[in-house]
Design an enzyme around this catalytic site. Structure first.
Site: not given
Ligand code: NCD
Ligand code: ZN
Length: 349
Positions: A141, A179, A20, A18, A104, A252
């Protein structure tokens, strides 16, 4: 066996299920951090605009690969962003491409860049049926967005209101509960029938919600789902270090510019790509379970996603190092979680 005396461990190179990575100059800055730690990662699709088609996912994959510095290897595992309008055909195309490994679900409004998310899962019936048929996992999510529900209860309520009815209707749908942050979610995933698993972040294993308020408000500890109370952290640790093969790594890591975190209305997301594996090592070590790290970090996720396990190894050493206060992030900077603090484990070069 107490692991306090272990000075180093060697394990199969892990993946991050996971992550970003963002896009453009930001992507360029953060990608090497993940590539140094992980062989592959499930790449979140919440760009602006979101990655909703296979064509967009393939183009994003190309941008990631071209941002990778010479000599580094890293395999991005792409995902689609589910919307009320995702068609069954799009799901079929995604599966057939071989590049898309999950779809997702962001309930509309639940988190960063989720305004295009799903307003009601009933709009997604055709897409979900196709996912069930072709075996493409739904990555959830798992929080309701009902403003009447207390922020800290939104994950537990999601299980009752969304997850249970969905699984009753589509028992064969493969699901990753992303998560997870509560004992309710850990319990559900441990006991449930069928093909379900969950990712757990390092920060939810290491911190409870006090971390957000220690001595003042600390925006770098704010993420979604938000950190919960200590009993939940204990349940997550037990799940991650226990015998179920349904729990695996998912950092995450979610970079935001420093000025948007340290703000009157700060963004949600913790940046952990620099030191993700070391944070997990610390969490496992604290409960004497460093010997369980490899299964959680390198085997369970690959097995769930039906990917071959990685062949190469990495070594973690018990040695202190200090995290930078900030690192470049495109034209600005990002503050890692634990900025300026001393880490106890270090990934060998
Ligand atoms: C994530 C993001 O910033 O893209 N933020 C987070 O707090 N985890 C989005 C997400 O996974 O919820
Ligand atoms: Zn995330």
């Amino acid at each position: 066996m107490p692991s306090q005396n272990t000075q180093q461990i060697t394990l199969t190179r892990p993946d991050d299920f996971h992550l970003h990575l963002r896009d453009g100059a930001g992507l360029q800055s953060v990608l090497p951090h993940s590539a140094k730690q992980f062989a592959r990662a499930i790449i979140m699709p919440n760009l602006r605009p979101p990655v909703t088609t296979t064509e967009q996912a393939i183009a994003y994959r190309e941008r990631i690969l071209s941002a990778l510095p010479e000599g580094m290897s890293f395999k991005p595992l792409m995902t689609l962003y589910l919307t009320d309008n995702t068609t069954a055909d799009e799901i079929k195309r995604a599966k057939e491409s071989g590049f898309v490994h999950g779809v997702k679900l962001y309930p509309a409004g639940a988190t960063t860049n989720s305004d295009a998310g799903v307003t009601d899962l009933k709009h997604c019936a055709k897409a979900l049926e196709m996912m069930q048929q072709v075996g493409l996992p739904l990555l959830m999510h798992g929080e309701v967005t009902d403003p009447e529900i207390d922020l800290f209860d939104r994950e537990a309520v999601f299980i009752d209101r969304v997850l249970l009815p969905l699984r009753k209707n589509m028992p064969e749908l493969r699901i990753v509960f992303e998560h997870i942050t509560t004992k309710e979610a850990a319990q559900y995933v441990t006991d449930a029938e069928g093909d379900i698993a969950a990712t757990i972040t390092a920060h939810h294993l290491l911190y409870n919600r006090n971390a957000i308020f220690q001595g003042g408000i600390r925006p770098h500890y704010y993420c979604l789902p938000v950190l919960k109370r200590e009993t939940n952290r204990q349940a997550l640790l037990a799940a991650a270090t226990g015998n179920s093969n349904r729990f695996f790594i998912g950092t995450d890591s979610a970079p935001h510019p420093k000025e948007l975190k340290e703000h009157a209305c700060g963004c949600a997301g913790c940046y952990t790509a620099l030191h993700g594996l070391e944070l997990y090592a610390q969490a496992f070590d604290q409960v004497g379970a460093i010997d369980k790290l490899e299964t959680f970090a390198s085997f369970n996720g690959a097995d769930f996603y039906r990917l071959p396990r990685n062949q190469d190894k990495v070594t973690l050493k018990r040695q202190s190092w200090v995290l930078p206060e900030q690192v470049p992030f495109g034209e600005t900077v990002v503050v890692p979680l634990n900025a300026g603090e001393t880490m106890q484990w270090q990934l060998a070069q």
